[in-house]
Design a protein around this motif. Structure first.
Motif, PDB file in Angstrom:
ATOM      1  N   MET A 201       0.839  -1.174   0.000  1.00  0.00           N
ATOM      2  CA  MET A 201       0.000   0.000   0.000  1.00  0.00           C
ATOM      3  C   MET A 201       0.886   1.240   0.000  1.00  0.00           C
ATOM      4  SD  MET A 201      -1.588  -0.144   3.909  1.00  0.00           S
ATOM      5  CE  MET A 201      -2.274  -1.743   3.645  1.00  0.00           C
ATOM      6  N   VAL A 202       0.407   2.292  -0.643  1.00  0.00           N
ATOM      7  CA  VAL A 202       1.190   3.521  -0.791  1.00  0.00           C
ATOM      8  C   VAL A 202       0.328   4.721  -0.408  1.00  0.00           C
ATOM      9  CG1 VAL A 202       2.411   5.009  -2.433  1.00  0.00           C
ATOM     10  CG2 VAL A 202       2.542   2.539  -2.687  1.00  0.00           C
ATOM     11  N   ASN A 203       0.940   5.650   0.314  1.00  0.00           N
ATOM     12  CA  ASN A 203       0.304   6.934   0.570  1.00  0.00           C
ATOM     13  C   ASN A 203       0.801   7.864  -0.527  1.00  0.00           C
ATOM     14  OD1 ASN A 203       0.502   9.815   1.723  1.00  0.00           O
ATOM     15  ND2 ASN A 203      -0.994   8.792   3.038  1.00  0.00           N
ATOM     16  N   LYS A 204      -0.054   8.199  -1.463  1.00  0.00           N
ATOM     17  CA  LYS A 204       0.353   8.967  -2.636  1.00  0.00           C
ATOM     18  C   LYS A 204       0.810  10.380  -2.304  1.00  0.00           C
ATOM     19  CE  LYS A 204      -2.364   6.270  -5.814  1.00  0.00           C
ATOM     20  NZ  LYS A 204      -3.407   6.244  -6.824  1.00  0.00           N
ATOM     21  N   LYS A 205       0.227  10.978  -1.290  1.00  0.00           N
ATOM     22  CA  LYS A 205       0.577  12.363  -0.954  1.00  0.00           C
ATOM     23  C   LYS A 205       2.036  12.489  -0.519  1.00  0.00           C
ATOM     24  CE  LYS A 205      -0.869  16.372   1.707  1.00  0.00           C
ATOM     25  NZ  LYS A 205      -1.885  16.937   2.587  1.00  0.00           N
ATOM     26  N   TYR A 206       2.517  11.540   0.291  1.00  0.00           N
ATOM     27  CA  TYR A 206       3.875  11.629   0.832  1.00  0.00           C
ATOM     28  C   TYR A 206       4.822  10.590   0.236  1.00  0.00           C
ATOM     29  CZ  TYR A 206       1.706  14.809   4.076  1.00  0.00           C
ATOM     30  OH  TYR A 206       1.026  15.870   4.616  1.00  0.00           O
TER      31      TYR A 206
ATOM     32  N   VAL B 181       5.113   7.490   0.922  1.00  0.00           N
ATOM     33  CA  VAL B 181       5.488   6.451   1.877  1.00  0.00           C
ATOM     34  C   VAL B 181       4.743   5.176   1.499  1.00  0.00           C
ATOM     35  CG1 VAL B 181       5.389   5.763   4.312  1.00  0.00           C
ATOM     36  CG2 VAL B 181       5.915   8.128   3.705  1.00  0.00           C
ATOM     37  N   SER B 182       5.461   4.022   1.557  1.00  0.00           N
ATOM     38  CA  SER B 182       4.797   2.768   1.231  1.00  0.00           C
ATOM     39  C   SER B 182       5.045   1.727   2.311  1.00  0.00           C
ATOM     40  CB  SER B 182       5.272   2.237  -0.125  1.00  0.00           C
ATOM     41  OG  SER B 182       6.625   1.843  -0.077  1.00  0.00           O
ATOM     42  N   LEU B 183       4.138   0.747   2.374  1.00  0.00           N
ATOM     43  CA  LEU B 183       4.219  -0.333   3.347  1.00  0.00           C
ATOM     44  C   LEU B 183       3.871  -1.624   2.619  1.00  0.00           C
ATOM     45  CD1 LEU B 183       4.575  -0.920   6.424  1.00  0.00           C
ATOM     46  CD2 LEU B 183       2.092  -0.781   6.602  1.00  0.00           C
ATOM     47  N   LYS B 184       4.771  -2.615   2.731  1.00  0.00           N
ATOM     48  CA  LYS B 184       4.558  -3.908   2.072  1.00  0.00           C
ATOM     49  C   LYS B 184       4.776  -5.009   3.093  1.00  0.00           C
ATOM     50  CE  LYS B 184       6.218  -2.240  -2.364  1.00  0.00           C
ATOM     51  NZ  LYS B 184       7.261  -2.287  -3.365  1.00  0.00           N
ATOM     52  N   GLY B 185       3.906  -6.012   3.040  1.00  0.00           N
ATOM     53  CA  GLY B 185       4.066  -7.148   3.936  1.00  0.00           C
ATOM     54  C   GLY B 185       2.872  -8.069   3.887  1.00  0.00           C
TER      55      GLY B 185
ATOM     56  N   GLU C 171      -4.195  -6.004   3.712  1.00  0.00           N
ATOM     57  CA  GLU C 171      -5.298  -6.255   2.798  1.00  0.00           C
ATOM     58  C   GLU C 171      -5.588  -5.028   1.930  1.00  0.00           C
ATOM     59  OE1 GLU C 171      -8.572  -7.585   5.202  1.00  0.00           O
ATOM     60  OE2 GLU C 171      -7.332  -9.051   6.239  1.00  0.00           O
ATOM     61  N   GLN C 172      -6.269  -5.285   0.816  1.00  0.00           N
ATOM     62  CA  GLN C 172      -6.577  -4.233  -0.155  1.00  0.00           C
ATOM     63  C   GLN C 172      -7.409  -3.102   0.447  1.00  0.00           C
ATOM     64  OE1 GLN C 172      -5.579  -3.694  -3.173  1.00  0.00           O
ATOM     65  NE2 GLN C 172      -4.562  -5.613  -3.667  1.00  0.00           N
ATOM     66  N   ASP C 173      -8.308  -3.428   1.364  1.00  0.00           N
ATOM     67  CA  ASP C 173      -9.190  -2.398   1.907  1.00  0.00           C
ATOM     68  C   ASP C 173      -8.567  -1.631   3.073  1.00  0.00           C
ATOM     69  OD1 ASP C 173      -9.355  -4.558   3.643  1.00  0.00           O
ATOM     70  OD2 ASP C 173     -11.479  -4.229   4.105  1.00  0.00           O
ATOM     71  N   MET C 174      -7.299  -1.918   3.390  1.00  0.00           N
ATOM     72  CA  MET C 174      -6.588  -1.155   4.413  1.00  0.00           C
ATOM     73  C   MET C 174      -6.039   0.121   3.784  1.00  0.00           C
ATOM     74  SD  MET C 174      -4.411  -3.987   6.483  1.00  0.00           S
ATOM     75  CE  MET C 174      -5.170  -5.151   7.576  1.00  0.00           C
ATOM     76  N   GLU C 175      -6.000   1.158   4.588  1.00  0.00           N
ATOM     77  CA  GLU C 175      -5.530   2.460   4.123  1.00  0.00           C
ATOM     78  C   GLU C 175      -4.285   2.855   4.917  1.00  0.00           C
ATOM     79  OE1 GLU C 175      -7.378   6.979   3.713  1.00  0.00           O
ATOM     80  OE2 GLU C 175      -8.415   5.489   4.945  1.00  0.00           O
ATOM     81  N   LEU C 176      -3.262   3.341   4.212  1.00  0.00           N
ATOM     82  CA  LEU C 176      -2.035   3.814   4.858  1.00  0.00           C
ATOM     83  C   LEU C 176      -2.173   5.312   5.085  1.00  0.00           C
ATOM     84  CD1 LEU C 176       0.864   3.125   5.801  1.00  0.00           C
ATOM     85  CD2 LEU C 176       1.628   3.701   3.508  1.00  0.00           C
TER      86      LEU C 176
ATOM     87  N   ASP D 237       4.050  10.421  11.122  1.00  0.00           N
ATOM     88  CA  ASP D 237       3.317   9.463  11.933  1.00  0.00           C
ATOM     89  C   ASP D 237       2.613   8.554  10.934  1.00  0.00           C
ATOM     90  OD1 ASP D 237       2.323   8.416  14.444  1.00  0.00           O
ATOM     91  OD2 ASP D 237       0.372   9.145  13.756  1.00  0.00           O
ATOM     92  N   VAL D 238       2.822   7.252  11.059  1.00  0.00           N
ATOM     93  CA  VAL D 238       2.297   6.300  10.083  1.00  0.00           C
ATOM     94  C   VAL D 238       1.374   5.309  10.791  1.00  0.00           C
ATOM     95  CG1 VAL D 238       2.910   4.546   8.358  1.00  0.00           C
ATOM     96  CG2 VAL D 238       4.423   6.512   8.731  1.00  0.00           C
ATOM     97  N   VAL D 239       0.165   5.136  10.259  1.00  0.00           N
ATOM     98  CA  VAL D 239      -0.794   4.165  10.783  1.00  0.00           C
ATOM     99  C   VAL D 239      -1.510   3.495   9.617  1.00  0.00           C
ATOM    100  CG1 VAL D 239      -1.198   5.398  12.953  1.00  0.00           C
ATOM    101  CG2 VAL D 239      -2.670   5.847  11.019  1.00  0.00           C
ATOM    102  N   ILE D 240      -2.050   2.314   9.890  1.00  0.00           N
ATOM    103  CA  ILE D 240      -2.942   1.689   8.912  1.00  0.00           C
ATOM    104  C   ILE D 240      -4.343   1.679   9.502  1.00  0.00           C
ATOM    105  CG2 ILE D 240      -1.297   0.307   7.594  1.00  0.00           C
ATOM    106  CD1 ILE D 240      -1.953  -2.075   9.368  1.00  0.00           C
TER     107      ILE D 240
END
Length: 174
Positions: A1-6, A8-12, A16-21, A51-54
């Motif tokens: 998942m990727v936060n397009k504004k900044y 930042v990406s998170l892979k693992g 799930e697809q419906d999770m938001e970074l 600050d990063v959350v899902i």
């Protein structure tokens, strides 16, 4: 998942697809940033403070399993080993990652506050194109004294001019 504004990406596994970074810049006066600054020598700066959350269905979640967090740092740092500070539960953890493709990537077991450690502009070669230094300096030597010298010099010149004018006026009256 990727936060397009900044960027930042998170892979693992377990993401799930419906999770938001969600990525939010940390304020320089936040508890996380203050704690991070205490963990680095004065010749270093922390930038890319986030600050990063899902989130899923409006609720913040813990990471299901270890994941790889990637933070954009710019091409200047490609090929370098960088330290990423992770602030969680009032403590700072140091994570080591290698920068490639303009990103530094680190393995994380939890999310929270993150900041990338780099040399201060006065200690590194060239200018930092990526900006966002959290220490508020513009490349000068860090002395701990933040008094604006130009302001005091201008006040001194104006005072000297006023004293000179008053002295000459008094001398002409006699």
């Amino acid at each position: 998942m990727v936060n397009k504004k900044y960027g930042v990406s998170l892979k693992g596994k377990g993401l799930e697809q419906d999770m938001e970074l969600l990525v939010t810049p940390l304020d320089k006066d936040s508890e996380a940033v203050k704690a991070m600054r205490k963990e680095i020598p004065s010749a270093k700066s922390v930038f890319r403070l986030y600050d990063v959350v899902i989130r899923q269905n409006g609720k913040n979640l813990e990471l299901p399993k270890e994941a790889v967090l990637s933070i954009p740092v710019g091409e200047k740092y490609n090929g370098q080993q960088l330290t990423v500070l992770h602030y969680i539960d009032g403590k700072v953890e140091k994570l080591n990652g290698k920068s490639a493709d303009d990103m530094v990537s680190v393995s994380v077991k939890s999310l929270g506050g993150f900041g990338v450690v780099v040399d201060t502009p006065s200690n590194s070669q060239g200018n930092n194109q990526s900006g966002n230094q959290s220490n508020g300096t513009n490349g000068g030597v860090k002395t701990g004294d933040e008094v604006q010298l130009m302001l005091w010099m201008c006040i001194g010149v104006v005072s000297l001019g006023t004293i000179t004018a008053l002295y000459r006026r008094k001398k002409n009256i006699k």
